[in-house]
Structure formats: C-alpha cells, structure tokens
Design an enzyme around this catalytic site. Sequence first.
Site, short mmCIF file in Angstrom:
data_model
loop_
_atom_site.label_atom_id
_atom_site.label_comp_id
_atom_site.label_asym_id
_atom_site.label_seq_id
_atom_site.Cartn_x
_atom_site.Cartn_y
_atom_site.Cartn_z
N HIS A 9 36.86 32.22 41.78
CA HIS A 9 38.10 32.79 41.25
C HIS A 9 38.57 32.07 40.00
O HIS A 9 39.11 32.69 39.08
CB HIS A 9 39.19 32.77 42.33
CG HIS A 9 39.05 33.88 43.32
ND1 HIS A 9 39.61 33.84 44.58
CD2 HIS A 9 38.40 35.07 43.24
CE1 HIS A 9 39.31 34.96 45.23
NE2 HIS A 9 38.58 35.71 44.44
N HIS A 30 31.22 43.99 41.48
CA HIS A 30 31.17 42.75 40.68
C HIS A 30 29.93 42.68 39.78
O HIS A 30 30.07 42.37 38.58
CB HIS A 30 31.25 41.53 41.59
CG HIS A 30 32.61 41.24 42.12
ND1 HIS A 30 33.58 40.61 41.38
CD2 HIS A 30 33.18 41.51 43.32
CE1 HIS A 30 34.68 40.48 42.10
NE2 HIS A 30 34.47 41.03 43.27
#
Length: 408
Positions: free
Chosen positions: A257, A388
Amino acid sequence: MPDLFDQMQPFFDPRWLRRQIFETIDFYDPQCVDQKNGGFFHCYLDDGTVCDRTTKSLVGTARFIYLFSVGTMLGGPAHWKTIAKHGLRFLDEVMRDRINGGYYWQAEERQVSDDGKDTYGQAFVLLALTTATKAGVAEAGPQIKELAQTITAHLWDDAQQLCVAKKSRNWHWTDPYRGQNPNMHLCEAMITAYEAIGDRAYLETARTLARTVTITLAQQTGGLIWEQYDQNWRPDWVRRAEYAGNEFRLYGYVLGHSIEWSKLLTKIYAYTRESWLLARAKALYHQAWQRAKDDRYGGLIFSITPDGQPLDTYKYYWVMAEGLGASARLAAADPVQQRAYLDNYQWLFNYCWNHLIDHRYGAWYPKLTRSNLRTGYEKSPLNKTDYHPITNEQEAMHVFEKLVPNAL
C-alpha cells in the site's frame, strides 16, 4: 532496450505489455459473463472453471467493468465494450440503491445479501464508471456526478478530510472502524474521474486524500502507511481477532500500500507538479521497497509489524503488480534515479514472469508462500479479477511509450 531475462521477454515493450493485458482479459472472456442472472461470475479455478455461480460482489463487478473498459480503450475486440455495458446494467438494476443512493456490497444472483455501503465499494464503482466513460460507454457518464455527490454527502468526514469505512443502507449507522485502504482507492477513482470528465474538483479531492493519508496520518506512524485507525483517526496498533481473514481490514504496515500510494502520488504530480507529491512518492517507495524486497526468494513480502519485523511473508500478486506500476511511473517522474527504478521494474517483472503468471491458462496466481509455492487452486477468488496486473501493466505501457530509447 535493457538486457532481457531468463525467459527472454521484452518487459519494456509497450506492444508486449498490451498483449499481456489482452491475454489476462482472455482468461475471463467469455466465461465470466452470467447470461442468466446478469453481471459476472466471481470465482475461477486455475483453468478458468467457474467455482461460484451465485455470489455477486460489488468490488468484483466494478473491477470486471474496469477490465473490459481498459481492453476497449487499448483496441481490444468490439464485444469487450458490450461486456462492460452488461456489467453496468447489473450495477444499475441490482446493486444500486435508488432510494438512499450508493451501491450495495453483495448479492446472491439478483438478490441483495449485504446492503452495507462501504467506501471501498463506492470507490470501485466510481472507478468503473469513469473508466467506462473513457472507453466511450456513454451510459456510464450520467452516474459519475451522482455517485461522487453521494460519497461526499454521506461518507466524507470533513473534519478529518477522509472518508469513513462503512455506513448502513440508509446512512444512519457508521461503523467505528477507520482505514486508509478505502481512501486510497477513492483517491485512485477521483484521479480517473478527473481524466474522464475534466472537472478539476475531482483532482483536488484526490490531492486532499493523498495529503491526509501520506502526510497527516503517516506522521503518526513513522512515515509508512499504517492500515487501521480508531474513530478519531489515531493508529490502532492492536491486532483484532474480529478482522482476521478480512482482506479489507488488514493489520500492519502493508508494504504494497505504501508502494501503491507512491504510484498515485506520481499521477497527481503529473497534473499539478507540486514538489511534495514527488518527494512523498519517492520516500514511500524507497522505505517500503527496502523492507519488502526478498533477496533470498525474490518478490516483495506483504507486511511488517509496528516494530518493523516481518509479519506476513507471503507473496501476493497485487503487491508485485503495484511494484511494477510504481517503478515505471517513478522512472518517468524522477530522471535522477531513473536507472534504479528501471532496474527494480526489471527485477520484479522477472520474478512475476517466473512465479506468478500462469503461462498455461493465463492470468496471475493470487498468492504464493515466501518460497514461491502455491497455496491453493483458485486462480481468481472473489474480488480479484486481475485488476491490479492490468492497471499496472497499462501504467508501464504508457510510461515506456514516452521514455526516450536511450533511457531504456
């Protein structure tokens, strides 16, 4: 062009990256389309066999719309645009709350089974709507402003300049949990909204979210991005059993992240040229990369504890994908360290090519042990959809279309 790897694949070639995106979408096309109940199927075994024909996830639905919209933008088959429209119809007919606004979290076939309003889910719907708009799907456009206004009216905490994580169907109850993750994806969606509509208010919201999470919150947690907070947005350092196994309520410093935020910061920087954005992007990237890189087995580990010890050393597909996108974008944004970012990209894509990408059936394996062993036979569990890899291969593709040959 840099030296190629063991498999002699041109990871820096935009045309090759486009083919990788198409091959991943092909894994889901056509079996993802639920012709009976609408929307998509959300669980697939290694060979593409559907393993759940009833559960309909808001996040998964939005991500499928995103995938087929990206494929359309990149010149894929005409029916991909039709599939994106098919997903949008399901969102509108089943998942959309026409009374209270917003979108429900989950359904079984065409019956809503979880009517909560999660910021994470609203963010991905916004990403789907705006990406479909960029792909020329006219039906998506009118709902963008409505959803953005709903998010602002019901989920936005003006005092904190962030969104809460979840509210009830009628917005009366607020979950006490606070997390950075839904705000990160809302930031991503707001950037895309700006690109699709041109309204700079969306970009300003993205900038506000980015500053609050990567500066205000990160100042409380040593510079890296912590996941969980209390109602006053103070870091919650306690590992809570009730969140175990919840992919949306992760514990620890999830290093992917911090890397993903570095990518988003470079995207905002490209539009505003504000120096703090690039400075924070570089700092987050380098701090997280240093702690995540596994020199023994390759790839990037998942998370570390509050005191910096390894916590989850599994290799998750999305962390690698975000590492690719961030490395490519920083190579374009930071010429001084460009070679280092390109080397990281090269090293990480080689790892993905050798361990995470399924060369027989297509798409990416979701998760490996630290030593790169499979953990199961579900290629794409609920919510995955390979969003992703596709978004970050697209980021890399756009970077390498513009970098001068000498840089490569």
